[in-house]
Design an enzyme around this catalytic site. Structure first.
Site, PDB file in Angstrom:
ATOM      1  N   CYS A 133       0.801  -1.234   0.000  1.00  0.00           N
ATOM      2  CA  CYS A 133       0.000   0.000   0.000  1.00  0.00           C
ATOM      3  C   CYS A 133       0.833   1.283   0.000  1.00  0.00           C
ATOM      4  O   CYS A 133       0.862   2.005  -0.982  1.00  0.00           O
ATOM      5  CB  CYS A 133      -0.927  -0.005   1.211  1.00  0.00           C
ATOM      6  SG  CYS A 133      -2.098  -1.359   1.175  1.00  0.00           S
TER       7      CYS A 133
HETATM    8  N1  LIG Z   1      -2.641  -6.174   1.899  1.00  0.00           N
HETATM    9  C1  LIG Z   1      -3.104  -5.102   2.514  1.00  0.00           C
HETATM   10  O1  LIG Z   1      -2.779  -4.867   3.666  1.00  0.00           O
HETATM   11  C2  LIG Z   1      -4.053  -4.135   1.848  1.00  0.00           C
HETATM   12  C3  LIG Z   1      -4.690  -3.143   2.627  1.00  0.00           C
HETATM   13  C4  LIG Z   1      -5.592  -2.276   2.040  1.00  0.00           C
HETATM   14  C5  LIG Z   1      -5.819  -2.365   0.660  1.00  0.00           C
HETATM   15  N2  LIG Z   1      -5.173  -3.317  -0.084  1.00  0.00           N
HETATM   16  C6  LIG Z   1      -5.486  -3.375  -1.504  1.00  0.00           C
HETATM   17  O2  LIG Z   1      -6.272  -4.550  -1.752  1.00  0.00           O
HETATM   18  C7  LIG Z   1      -5.959  -5.073  -3.041  1.00  0.00           C
HETATM   19  C8  LIG Z   1      -5.572  -6.535  -2.916  1.00  0.00           C
HETATM   20  O3  LIG Z   1      -4.394  -6.637  -2.128  1.00  0.00           O
HETATM   21  P1  LIG Z   1      -3.920  -7.993  -1.475  1.00  0.00           P
HETATM   22  O4  LIG Z   1      -2.845  -7.627  -0.510  1.00  0.00           O
HETATM   23  O5  LIG Z   1      -5.070  -8.795  -0.983  1.00  0.00           O
HETATM   24  O6  LIG Z   1      -3.298  -8.741  -2.753  1.00  0.00           O
HETATM   25  P2  LIG Z   1      -2.886 -10.281  -2.868  1.00  0.00           P
HETATM   26  O7  LIG Z   1      -1.859 -10.361  -3.933  1.00  0.00           O
HETATM   27  O8  LIG Z   1      -2.593 -10.833  -1.510  1.00  0.00           O
HETATM   28  O9  LIG Z   1      -4.217 -11.013  -3.348  1.00  0.00           O
HETATM   29  C9  LIG Z   1      -4.794 -10.816  -4.593  1.00  0.00           C
HETATM   30  C10 LIG Z   1      -5.379 -12.138  -5.072  1.00  0.00           C
HETATM   31  O10 LIG Z   1      -6.055 -11.893  -6.297  1.00  0.00           O
HETATM   32  C11 LIG Z   1      -5.868 -13.013  -7.133  1.00  0.00           C
HETATM   33  N3  LIG Z   1      -6.160 -12.619  -8.498  1.00  0.00           N
HETATM   34  C12 LIG Z   1      -5.414 -11.861  -9.336  1.00  0.00           C
HETATM   35  N4  LIG Z   1      -6.059 -11.718 -10.512  1.00  0.00           N
HETATM   36  C13 LIG Z   1      -7.221 -12.389 -10.413  1.00  0.00           C
HETATM   37  C14 LIG Z   1      -8.304 -12.614 -11.291  1.00  0.00           C
HETATM   38  N5  LIG Z   1      -8.328 -12.109 -12.542  1.00  0.00           N
HETATM   39  N6  LIG Z   1      -9.334 -13.377 -10.864  1.00  0.00           N
HETATM   40  C15 LIG Z   1      -9.338 -13.919  -9.626  1.00  0.00           C
HETATM   41  N7  LIG Z   1      -8.334 -13.733  -8.741  1.00  0.00           N
HETATM   42  C16 LIG Z   1      -7.291 -12.979  -9.135  1.00  0.00           C
HETATM   43  C17 LIG Z   1      -4.441 -13.426  -6.862  1.00  0.00           C
HETATM   44  O11 LIG Z   1      -4.196 -14.764  -7.244  1.00  0.00           O
HETATM   45  C18 LIG Z   1      -4.344 -13.224  -5.336  1.00  0.00           C
HETATM   46  O12 LIG Z   1      -4.695 -14.392  -4.634  1.00  0.00           O
HETATM   47  C19 LIG Z   1      -4.865  -4.176  -3.606  1.00  0.00           C
HETATM   48  O13 LIG Z   1      -5.447  -3.195  -4.403  1.00  0.00           O
HETATM   49  C20 LIG Z   1      -4.267  -3.528  -2.383  1.00  0.00           C
HETATM   50  O14 LIG Z   1      -3.686  -2.287  -2.672  1.00  0.00           O
HETATM   51  C21 LIG Z   1      -4.306  -4.208   0.482  1.00  0.00           C
END
Ligand SMILES: NC(=O)c1ccc[n+]([C@@H]2O[C@H](COP(=O)([O-])OP(=O)(O)OC[C@H]3O[C@@H](n4cnc5c(N)ncnc54)[C@H](O)[C@@H]3O)[C@@H](O)[C@H]2O)c1
Length: 447
Positions: free
Chosen positions: A285
């Site tokens: 983030c």
């Molecule tokens: N990790 C955090 O602490 C956090 C906090 C707030 C916001 N975010 C936001 O949330 C979003 C997700 O982050 P995250 O940390 O969970 O990412 P992540 O990489 O842990 O998880 C994303 C998942 O999406 C899957 N994916 C990708 N493309 C796909 C598709 N076409 N269809 C189905 N699944 C698909 C991936 O395989 C993965 O399992 C980002 O935009 C991030 O900026 C993350």
């Protein structure tokens, strides 16, 4: 909220009685905990992911995120939770929440490909009256300019996004995720949920859905305000961390302990919030999201100078740490080249199993490039291989013989480390996190 006359009142009622079926796309750090939360609240939840290993793990009751116990996945399974890669199941969902990655590309520009691929894949299965929510962090305008056209063009029934309370169609919302991994002080359902819909019905629907699991829902005027809210929150952190990182460097020159100063300043009961210096930013983030806004701002002929300056200061922090390692070794009449250096912690912050954008990776690579013999230890990562920005291929070193290292660098202050024992055994400790606070030793270099 008057909902009785609206065409969405049926679905609102299904949200309230937990009969609504929730699909969550992206079973990662954000999507999986959210799926479990909905399941705990008695919703029928389907998790979608393109990684077959994740789908298989969840369907056999396993977890691949350290802080999520297998028992939690198993309890959700017993309550009907299933994972799948089959997008045709989208048609059975009442609401679909998208939680896929939004990284930067090699030119430091937004990479929305995960979001666009997801929306293209789900659009053919979208049906009348469904709620589609984007939670992935992104620049203001994404929902309206990217998601809505893809949904309207890609769905099989010629559906449009509902803009007024009584217009039929698809309901589209942006609702930012506010997950803070490793933070056990605030329960997830106590974190207010911001929602901004493309129309009033969409906002009402999303409020009913999130209201079932979060204590407070905050409605804003539309998706762009919700998208900007998330960026303001993260830019605020990024800028304030840069400020203390810069002041730390000045304080070191002046012989002042920045941590003592922050502790004193935070006794002020108003107008000050404590942020702490460190070895640089990490995670998915804070190092990334601000640049989504900088990129978008250019379309408006506007320069986001605070973001750029904060980025400059924060990305220089691993270099500063390298400099401090060299200074510490120099005191022991040793060069960096040929010295044996142990980096403690590769996760980007304490007690989590996430190393995305971690400053440790940069520090390890820089030390190696300078000729040091580098090792690392991290209880959450037995091995570290290759990522988008690093190529390490290393195995975690046990902490049983710390005396063999010329320097031990604390980059991530995991709470399982015994810092007193580390200081007693190590020849030199470079502490970038104030983890050795209260321990008195000439062998500690705090930076
Ligand atoms: N990790 C955090 O602490 C956090 C906090 C707030 C916001 N975010 C936001 O949330 C979003 C997700 O982050 P995250 O940390 O969970 O990412 P992540 O990489 O842990 O998880 C994303 C998942 O999406 C899957 N994916 C990708 N493309 C796909 C598709 N076409 N269809 C189905 N699944 C698909 C991936 O395989 C993965 O399992 C980002 O935009 C991030 O900026 C993350």
């Amino acid at each position: 909220m008057t909902t009785t006359a609206s065409p969405v009142s049926g679905l609102i009622q299904k949200m309230e009685t937990r009969e609504a079926r929730i699909g969550i796309i992206g079973m990662g750090y954000v999507g999986l905990p959210l799926a479990l939360l909905f399941s705990q609240e008695r919703f029928q939840v389907t998790g979608f992911d393109i990684e077959p290993e994740k789908v298989a793990a969840l369907n056999s009751g396993r977890s691949y995120i350290v802080r999520i116990l297998p028992e939690e996945v198993q309890q959700a399974q017993a309550a009907g939770f299933r994972a799948t890669s089959d997008y045709s199941q989208i048609a059975q969902m009442d609401a679909v929440i998208i939680c896929v990655p939004t990284p930067l590309n090699e030119y430091h520009e937004p990479d929305l490909s995960y979001v666009t691929e997801t929306v293209k894949a789900l659009a053919p299965w979208v049906r009348e009256g469904q709620l589609i929510v984007l939670e992935s962090t992104t620049y203001p305008g994404t929902t309206e300019e990217v998601i809505v056209p893809l949904l309207e063009r890609g769905n099989a029934h010629g559906l449009k996004v509902a803009r007024t309370l009584h217009q039929p169609g698809i309901h589209v919302v942006f609702s930012p995720e506010r997950e803070d991994p490793g933070n056990d002080t605030v329960a997830r359902h106590d974190i207010p949920k911001v929602v901004g819909g493309c129309g009033p019905a969409a906002t009402q629907l999303a409020s009913a859905m999130y209201g079932a699991i979060f204590r407070r829902v905050v409605q804003v005027s539309g998706p762009s305000a919700a998208e900007m809210t998330k960026l303001l929150e993260n830019i605020y952190r990024c800028v304030n961390i840069a400020l203390v990182n810069e002041l730390k460097q000045l304080c070191m020159r002046m012989g002042i302990d920045i941590h003592e100063v922050i502790d004193a300043a935070k006794t002020k009961p108003f107008g000050f919030q404590a942020f702490y210096p460190g070895p640089g930013l990490g995670g998915h983030c804070i190092p990334i999201d601000p640049f989504y806004l900088s990129w978008k701002a250019k379309q408006f002929d506007f320069r986001t100078r605070f973001i750029e300056l904060a980025g400059e200061i924060n990305t220089a922090m691993p270099h500063f740490v390298l400099e401090q390692v060299a200074i510490g070794l120099n005191e022991h009449s040793k060069p960096v080249k040929g010295s044996k250096v142990l980096v403690l912690g590769v996760a980007y912050k304490r007690d989590i199993d996430d190393l995305r954008e971690s400053p440790s990776l940069t520090i390890l690579e820089m030390l190696r490039d300078k000729g040091a013999e580098v090792h690392y230890n991290d209880p959450y990562f037995p091995t570290v291989g290759r990522g988008r920005h690093y190529d390490l291929n290393m195995t975690s070193t046990p902490l049983d013989n710390l005396g063999q290292f010329d320097a031990v660098v604390i980059v991530t202050d995991h709470s399982s480390y015994d810092y007193r024992a580390i200081v007693e055994q190590a020849q030199l400790v470079i502490d970038t996190r104030n983890a050795t606070k209260g321990i008195d030793s000439p062998n500690i270099l705090r930076c």
